[in-house]
Design an enzyme around this catalytic site. Structure first.
Site, PDB file in Angstrom:
ATOM      1  N   PHE A 213       0.747  -1.137  -0.081  1.00  7.91           N
ATOM      2  CA  PHE A 213       0.014   0.092   0.010  1.00  7.91           C
ATOM      3  C   PHE A 213       0.891   1.196   0.032  1.00  7.91           C
ATOM      4  CE2 PHE A 213       0.878  -0.459   4.532  1.00  7.91           C
ATOM      5  CZ  PHE A 213       0.964   0.800   4.851  1.00  7.91           C
ATOM      6  N   LYS A 237      -1.285  -7.450  -9.019  1.00  8.42           N
ATOM      7  CA  LYS A 237      -2.129  -7.227  -8.098  1.00  8.42           C
ATOM      8  C   LYS A 237      -1.834  -6.013  -7.158  1.00  8.42           C
ATOM      9  CE  LYS A 237      -2.857  -8.697  -3.994  1.00  8.42           C
ATOM     10  NZ  LYS A 237      -3.317  -7.528  -3.462  1.00  8.42           N
ATOM     11  N   CYS A 345       9.792   1.643   3.611  1.00  6.71           N
ATOM     12  CA  CYS A 345      10.776   0.524   3.875  1.00  6.71           C
ATOM     13  C   CYS A 345      11.981   1.135   4.025  1.00  6.71           C
ATOM     14  CB  CYS A 345      10.573  -0.504   2.975  1.00  6.71           C
ATOM     15  SG  CYS A 345      11.270  -0.115   1.436  1.00  6.71           S
ATOM     16  N   GLU A 455       9.287  -3.852  13.400  1.00 11.50           N
ATOM     17  CA  GLU A 455       9.114  -2.620  12.527  1.00 11.50           C
ATOM     18  C   GLU A 455       7.978  -1.745  12.530  1.00 11.50           C
ATOM     19  OE1 GLU A 455       9.548  -2.275   7.597  1.00 11.50           O
ATOM     20  OE2 GLU A 455       8.795  -3.959   8.409  1.00 11.50           O
TER      21      GLU A 455
END
Length: 571
Positions: A213, A237, A345, A455
């Site tokens: 996302f 996808k 990230c 995380e």
């Protein structure tokens, strides 16, 4: 002009859903703007649309074989429709279908059929299509950014950065990707003459991508442009939370001349992922996302003989030395830790302060973080009646993500961390139901603290104090992840020591977020990747191609022998 952004976006959504209007696009745009201009600033038109919940504009279909394809299960069914919400309001702004097995098979079959001809299209023609695609991305940057901000929550400026970094990958498809797709030749490998050895790179066939996302444009653009340029066909996808950008990109790619079936977009959750992992037609899978999903996809896909590259989680450390430029470093750390609400990230989530002097910088870091404005990324903020500025930090993606972030902060403090700046419980006026967490700074964090071992994927910076550069490197290397790291220093010797001794795949020297240009590859390492071939650049071409090597014997002086029972030695 800003006042043209939203009408173009709404026309796209209308066309995507095969909704017809009684007026031309030009008339539709003019009428819409006449109705909205009097009451709304252009930047706020989409926000108004979201708040008023105009869901009829935003029922996405799959994109299969060059057109919008309704699911074989009704998207109006509560068991089939997946709701897309605006993170700033938590109101539903769109739905996507939970694709059925029939939908997914249709997409794969369309890709397989298109591959029969696409693989033979000359690469310069494929590259030319990507050049047109790049032009259309640039032309529709504002519409893409609006979609990203509405569904993801990041600011418009950050959404445009998302697009531009993906666009850079598309642009390499007309240059370095083509040269990287070339093979090798070695002539005259035997004394007899006439024997040559050469290799060339062939496309795999149908390949697939599963996206997260947090970068709705950039990550898809890491995948399908390179894959298609080297001759593959693609099934994409996107995240069910942020599907809009991928859908618009698919339309733009088709408008650029990408033939029907070369790029297909399907929606869904676990069932779609499992289908992609299992489908025998799919030869390779690219994935970016969390650890659990990535390891699952890698295991399931590779066990069925597929190539899988999976970029996973991260815990990126920044080491600050006493000789670093104080003001520039503090600004860089705050931006990299709290930008995009920490949902990158490559965000800096750990700051290691080396020496007593740098530990005195904490008040300045807190002040820098407090200057950042939290709010709806679609809007400007006006302070004191005349000071207008853009929002710096948007919401987290879901209420669950917000709750998890706040829970980890609480647990961290209970375990001994010092809460220097608390972003929990923040409320944004007019968006009280949004998933907002403000910049949060924790000090006295240990390597077994919850804020360090998780995380968080939120605007939380964990601060650690050490005495030496060696200690900082040791802490960074002991962490299981290896996505990115940085060092801030004025010493070339310290920087060189750091870059050679740190065990992390991407290193920044006075650079907070060292994401490489796409002429290189994205080279996260250790626990941040499953698989051994990276995204984009030369390695991206390598992942989407297979090498075929040919040894040929065309003697033009007369052949005395073509070989016998013993192993040929090429004398």
């Amino acid at each position: 002009r800003d006042d043209r952004i939203i009408p173009n976006l709404i026309i796209f959504i209308l066309l995507q859903n095969n909704i017809t209007t009684t007026s031309t696009p030009k008339m539709f745009t003019a009428n819409l703007m006449q109705r909205t201009r009097a009451n709304h600033h252009p930047r706020r038109i989409l926000a108004c649309k979201i708040q008023n919940n105009f869901q009829n504009y935003t029922t996405y279909s799959n994109w299969i074989n060059g057109t919008s394809s309704s699911s074989t299960a009704s998207t109006t069914s509560s068991s089939n429709a997946i709701e897309v919400t605006n993170p700033a309001t938590n109101q539903v702004i769109a739905t996507v279908p939970e694709s059925t097995q029939e939908d997914l098979q249709y997409a794969v079959d369309s890709a397989a059929k298109a591959f029969e001809t696409w693989q033979y299209v000359p690469i310069q023609q494929r590259a030319r299509t990507m050049s047109k695609f790049a032009h259309l991305i640039s032309k529709h940057e504002n519409e893409l950014a609006q979609l990203i901000t509405a569904e993801n929550g990041k600011t418009l400026a950050d959404a445009k950065g998302d697009i531009i970094r993906g666009l850079e990958v598309v642009e390499t498809c007309t240059s370095s990707v083509v040269s990287s797709a070339m093979g090798e030749t070695l002539p005259n490998i035997a004394h007899a003459g006439g024997m040559d050895c050469y290799s060339y790179k062939q496309p795999l066939g149908v390949v697939a991508g599963i996206c997260p996302f947090n970068f709705p444009a950039m990550i898809p653009l890491w995948m399908f442009p390179i894959a298609c340029t080297v001759g593959n066909t693609f099934v994409l996808k996107p995240s069910e939370k942020t599907p809009g950008a991928a859908m618009l990109l698919a339309h733009l790619a088709h408008d650029a001349g990408l033939p029907d079936g070369v790029l297909n977009v399907v929606h869904g959750t676990d069932n779609a992922v499992n289908f992609i992992c299992d489908a025998p037609e799919v030869q390779a899978i690219s994935f970016v996302g969390g650890d659990v999903a990535g390891r699952y996809i890698h295991q399931r896909g590779t066990s069925r003989g597929k190539r899988v590259q999976a970029n996973l989680g991260a815990k990126n450390h920044a080491t600050i030395l006493p000789d670093a430029d104080k003001a520039a470093t503090i600004q860089a750390i705050a931006g990299a830790a709290f930008g995009a609400a920490g949902q990158r990230c490559m965000a800096i989530s750990v700051a290691i302060f080396v020496g007593e002097e740098t530990q005195k910088w904490m008040p300045d870091l807190i002040h820098e973080a407090q200057k950042l404005t939290v709010g709806n990324g679609l809007e400007d903020i006006t302070n004191n009646g005349d000071d207008t500025r853009s929002v710096d930090i948007g919401p987290l993606i879901t209420p669950e993500a917000k709750q998890r972030c706040e829970d980890i902060i609480t647990q961290s403090v209970e375990q001994g961390a010092v809460l220097e700046l608390d972003g929990r419980g923040i409320t944004v006026q007019g968006y009280e139901d949004g998933n907002f967490v403000g910049p949060t700074i924790l000090s006295n964090v240990t390597v077994d603290n919850a804020a360090y071992t998780n995380e968080i994927f939120g605007p939380v910076l964990s601060c650690i104090a050490v005495d030496s550069l060696e200690e900082a490197i040791a802490i960074t290397n002991s962490n299981p992840y290896g996505n990115g790291c940085g060092v801030f220093t004025a010493s070339g010797a310290s920087a060189r020591k750091f870059q050679h001794e740190v065990k992390v795949g991407q290193v920044g020297i006075n650079v907070p977020i060292p994401v490489p240009l796409p002429y290189f590859s994205f080279t996260g390492s250790r626990g941040s990747i499953c698989g051994d071939v990276h995204f984009y650049g030369k390695q991206g071409v390598q992942f989407y191609t297979q090498t075929k090597t040919v040894t040929s014997n065309w003697q033009y002086s007369g052949a005395s022998s073509l070989g016998g029972v013993t192993m040929p030695t090429m004398k």
